[in-house]
Design a protein around this motif. Sequence first.
Motif, mmCIF file in Angstrom:
data_model
loop_
_atom_site.group_PDB
_atom_site.id
_atom_site.type_symbol
_atom_site.label_atom_id
_atom_site.label_comp_id
_atom_site.label_asym_id
_atom_site.label_seq_id
_atom_site.Cartn_x
_atom_site.Cartn_y
_atom_site.Cartn_z
ATOM 1 N N GLN A 101 0.855 -1.182 0.000
ATOM 2 C CA GLN A 101 0.000 0.000 0.000
ATOM 3 C C GLN A 101 0.895 1.238 0.000
ATOM 4 O O GLN A 101 1.702 1.435 0.902
ATOM 5 N N SER A 102 0.769 2.048 -1.039
ATOM 6 C CA SER A 102 1.621 3.219 -1.193
ATOM 7 C C SER A 102 0.830 4.349 -1.825
ATOM 8 O O SER A 102 -0.044 4.119 -2.671
ATOM 9 N N ASP A 103 1.152 5.574 -1.406
ATOM 10 C CA ASP A 103 0.535 6.747 -2.012
ATOM 11 C C ASP A 103 1.178 7.031 -3.366
ATOM 12 O O ASP A 103 2.292 6.564 -3.654
ATOM 13 N N PRO A 121 -3.409 3.250 -0.430
ATOM 14 C CA PRO A 121 -3.843 2.984 0.954
ATOM 15 C C PRO A 121 -5.348 3.137 1.091
ATOM 16 O O PRO A 121 -5.966 3.989 0.452
ATOM 17 N N GLN A 122 -5.904 2.299 1.909
ATOM 18 C CA GLN A 122 -7.329 2.387 2.199
ATOM 19 C C GLN A 122 -7.529 3.265 3.420
ATOM 20 O O GLN A 122 -6.879 3.082 4.448
#
Length: 282
Positions: free
Chosen positions: A155-157, A225-226
Amino acid sequence: MSSSLDSGFGHSPGWKRLLLTGTLLASCTCSASSELPSSASLNFLTEGAVAHLPVPSNIDGVLAASWFRGHEAQPEAMIFSPEGLPGPGHTGRETLDTQGSLVISNVTAQDSGSYTAVLETSRGRRSKTEQIRVNASSDLVLLLTFPSHIQGVIQSDLNYSVIMTCLSAISLKPILYWTFNGKPCETGEYLIIRKLSWKDLGTYACVAKNSQGEYSSDPVTILLPQVNVDPTKAEPIMPDAVLPVSGGSAIALIVSGMAGVVILTGGMGFTILQSQRRRIQI
């Protein structure tokens, strides 16, 4: 076209009609159909990817499409009938899209091989064969990532860097290459995404290839990302303190209240009478 699987089709009259359709279709394929050229390129996929075998777009007037496992249209290998019904070759992971193309989800190494589409067109019956090869995952190929993946998910921006490293324990020095959503994209030991963008989101795997074969790492999927938003908790409302009374307790409470009223009234009357007597004496 329907792609739902009936768990009991193997013993139903509909299954018999399906098998008969496949038998008739297979028996007349050689005499009444013409085979289209197969795709020159072999579709290389990694385990867990999605295979998409399209119906040729250059054929007009396609009325129906049936799919078979293998290079020939054998009834026992039918995946979908011309009516879109699942056949004996259906594993539960195959579906048809709106164009009649075959979609296989979560492919495994056992899915490697040929697939034949038999097309009913306004100009007759045509057939076409597609081939896929699925590279089996192996502990001999390890994929390391930064940031670290959790259960195969990073998960990455956006605009951040993602670095992936491929480590191989194969004895003969292999050639390393990368796949993105099942298709080859880069070669080498490292895959560096300097600024993550929307087009980079998807599933990656590293493949090690030498003279003995090809070995694939477990896939890693990059997602945004959630955002977890906790629901607003309502403040508890305290109910008014009410003492429930019923039956004999209620009667006793009423009698006590009436007795209290009588005593209070009598006391007030006695006080008034005493006051008047004092005035008379004066």
